[in-house]
Design a protein around this motif. Sequence first.
Motif, short mmCIF file in Angstrom:
data_model
loop_
_atom_site.label_atom_id
_atom_site.label_comp_id
_atom_site.label_asym_id
_atom_site.label_seq_id
_atom_site.Cartn_x
_atom_site.Cartn_y
_atom_site.Cartn_z
N UNK A 1 0.87 -1.19 0.00
CA UNK A 1 0.00 0.00 0.00
C UNK A 1 0.90 1.23 0.00
N UNK A 2 0.71 2.08 -0.99
CA UNK A 2 1.53 3.29 -1.08
C UNK A 2 0.93 4.49 -0.34
N UNK A 3 -0.31 4.39 0.10
CA UNK A 3 -1.05 5.59 0.51
C UNK A 3 -0.39 6.34 1.65
N UNK A 4 0.08 5.63 2.69
CA UNK A 4 0.69 6.32 3.83
C UNK A 4 1.97 7.03 3.40
N UNK A 5 2.71 6.44 2.49
CA UNK A 5 4.02 6.97 2.13
C UNK A 5 3.92 8.08 1.08
N UNK A 6 2.90 8.02 0.23
CA UNK A 6 2.66 9.18 -0.64
C UNK A 6 2.13 10.35 0.18
N UNK A 7 1.34 10.04 1.23
CA UNK A 7 0.90 11.10 2.14
C UNK A 7 2.12 11.73 2.84
N UNK A 8 3.06 10.91 3.29
CA UNK A 8 4.26 11.44 3.93
C UNK A 8 4.97 12.42 3.00
N UNK A 9 5.17 12.03 1.76
CA UNK A 9 5.82 12.92 0.78
C UNK A 9 5.05 14.23 0.65
N UNK A 10 3.77 14.13 0.43
CA UNK A 10 2.96 15.31 0.17
C UNK A 10 2.84 16.20 1.41
N UNK A 11 2.68 15.57 2.59
CA UNK A 11 2.46 16.35 3.81
C UNK A 11 3.66 17.22 4.15
N UNK A 12 4.87 16.72 3.92
CA UNK A 12 6.06 17.51 4.21
C UNK A 12 6.17 18.70 3.26
N UNK A 13 5.79 18.51 2.00
CA UNK A 13 5.82 19.63 1.05
C UNK A 13 4.77 20.67 1.39
N UNK A 14 3.62 20.22 1.93
CA UNK A 14 2.52 21.14 2.23
C UNK A 14 2.67 21.84 3.57
N UNK A 15 3.49 21.28 4.47
CA UNK A 15 3.60 21.81 5.82
C UNK A 15 4.43 23.09 5.82
N UNK A 16 4.41 23.78 6.97
CA UNK A 16 5.23 24.98 7.16
C UNK A 16 6.68 24.71 6.78
N UNK A 17 7.31 25.69 6.12
CA UNK A 17 8.76 25.59 6.01
C UNK A 17 9.36 25.87 7.39
N UNK A 18 10.67 25.70 7.50
CA UNK A 18 11.30 25.76 8.82
C UNK A 18 11.11 27.12 9.50
#
Length: 239
Positions: free
Chosen positions: A183-200
């Motif tokens: 299942x890729x869903x959790x790991x594609x979410x991980x990729x996307x969530x980091x790009x969408x989250x606040x920068x540092x």
Amino acid sequence: MTTVTPGTVPGAFDAGAPGYDLLVGLNPGYHAALRAAARALRLPDRGRGARVLDLGCGTGASTAALLEAAPEAEVVAVDASAGMLAAARRKRWPARVEFVHSRAEDLAAAGVTGPFDAVFAAYLVRNLPDPDPVLRHVRDLLAPGAPFVAHDYSIANSALRRAIWTAVCWSVVIPAGWAVTRDRSLYTYLWRSALDFDDADAFRDRLRRNGFTGVRRGSAGGWQRGITHTFLGRAPESR
């Protein structure tokens, strides 16, 4: 493939729990970065007499990092995923560690109350549907002047760092997740969530807006430089 959102993250982690430790173990520097983040709390006297909240403990990697940094602390470890908590509870822990099943938004209802001498949140805030109320509650759970450390993917405002993150996810993380769980869903979410989250810088500013003082940040090393950050703030000395 199911699309994972912040609201469905606990269920996705339930499904991913059996292979989670194997997958994070393949990430060079993952555990070393967690241990360094836990040391940033700087709990004195090996944590003797300290009560620490491990918020978003998952399968217990952050709990183990806390105990290495402060082996005599009392740790309340909380996670919203029953599957991840079950994996954590199967490991050996000292009697001073208590595991609690709760969303970060529902700590009081789960009986998790302050004051705490420190709060550690590894890879949590990025997954919250609305981080600000949780951060304010964490601030209020802390004893005056006590430290809060958040350790997470919070990518620097850099096209290069975002490209590195994407390359690592799609060449290593997502294929490995598929190989272990089908299942890729959790790991594609991980990729996307980091790009969408606040920068540092934005996350540092978010902590300040939510009442933390003395906020500062540092980056992990290796391929995670500029991608994984540790943020330290403190509860106000007076309320």
